[in-house]
Design an enzyme around this catalytic site. Structure first.
Site: not given
Length: 303
Positions: A134, A162
């Protein structure tokens, strides 16, 4: 692990007394699966993971896995301040039979290049589960650079990112440098169409929690480059998607879920439900969206 498609970062539903509302949680899960999402992510910001006890998180994860029964992958988010606790959750996720992990850099301490890479490698080597990094320097201060991803290539189970830098050109940078080595999932709702058209493989989405069908159709149309059909949906959706980039995204999205009939607005302290002018403003925005929802029944996609 198939990282293509729409992955809702689901909210945790609560009763008014703060206990977990599994009936409404499962109602929303079924709405997501019926809409055609590719997986679900537990334990993120929207899931209010920071106010769940470890035992609650484990119970919620086990019940989710049981309810979904293999229909789509279940991904656990790990956002911890220590490497040891991150490894604990990685091992616990594997023990519970989950399908993948989403992993943030160390929380509460802004690790440097060497520390960030060491953290990711250590957690990755502790598990066989596929991992999505992320990358959100806006909210969490640590920027996972291209040079860090160079070093992480040795970890075969680090497979995806992400992309939440809010710089849509980073999709192109990643694709240019790494090809298909890392799957790229847009992590900012307001950059959905731009990111997919630039080559993103999937979405980790927030407003999908309240509008699952619209999110999946929009993604599919963008992947098929049917821009003339996607653009009106995106233009309708954008004012709602902007709820995802506010500090109160949890309260805003939960209110949208409630108004859409697939959730409740209950949150756990220190968050409080919306009141006054702010509530009136957000309710009006959501109601306008609901009253003008695009007709999707005639749209067919091949994805």
């Amino acid at each position: 692990m198939n990282w293509n498609g729409v992955f809702p970062a689901v909210t945790t539903k609560f009763h008014g007394d703060g206990s977990i509302d599994y009936d409404t949680f499962f109602l929303n899960l079924e709405a997501q699966i019926d809409a055609g999402v590719s997986g679900v992510i537990l334990g993120g910001t929207l899931g209010e993971s920071s106010v769940l006890e470890d035992e609650e998180k484990i119970e919620l994860t086990k019940k989710t896995k049981e309810k979904i029964a293999g229909r789509v992958p279940v991904v656990l988010n790990i956002a911890e301040g220590s490497t040891a606790k991150a490894i604990y959750w990685a091992k616990k996720a594997e023990e519970m039979g989950l399908d993948a992990l989403m992993l943030l850099p160390p929380m509460r301490y802004p690790s440097d290049h060497r520390e960030t890479v060491a953290y990711f490698k250590t957690v990755a080597k502790s598990t066989d589960l596929p991992i999505m990094i992320y990358n959100n320097p806006v909210d969490y201060k640590t920027y996972v650079t291209l040079e860090m991803f160079d070093e992480l290539m040795e970890c075969e189970n680090i497979q995806a990112v992400k992309e939440s830098t809010r710089d849509v050109s980073n999709v192109t940078r990643m694709k240019t440098r790494f090809g298909d080595r890392y799957k790229i999932l847009c992590g900012v709702d307001t950059l959905t169409m731009e990111s997919v058209l630039m080559g993103a493989d999937g979405l980790v989405a927030g407003l999908v929690c309240a509008f699952p069908k619209e999110t999946v159709v929009l993604f599919d149309l963008c992947k098929e480059r049917r821009i003339d059909e996607a653009l009106p949906i995106y233009q309708w959706f954008l004012p709602l998607l902007e709820l995802d980039i506010h500090p109160k995204l949890v309260q805003y999205i939960k209110l949208a879920e409630q108004m859409a009939g697939i959730g409740t607005e209950h949150v756990r302290a220190p968050r409080l439900t919306l009141v006054g002018e702010e509530r009136d403003r957000v309710e009006k925005l959501i109601q306008t969206g609901l009253e003008n929802r695009p007709a999707l029944t005639e749209i067919k996609t091949s994805i």
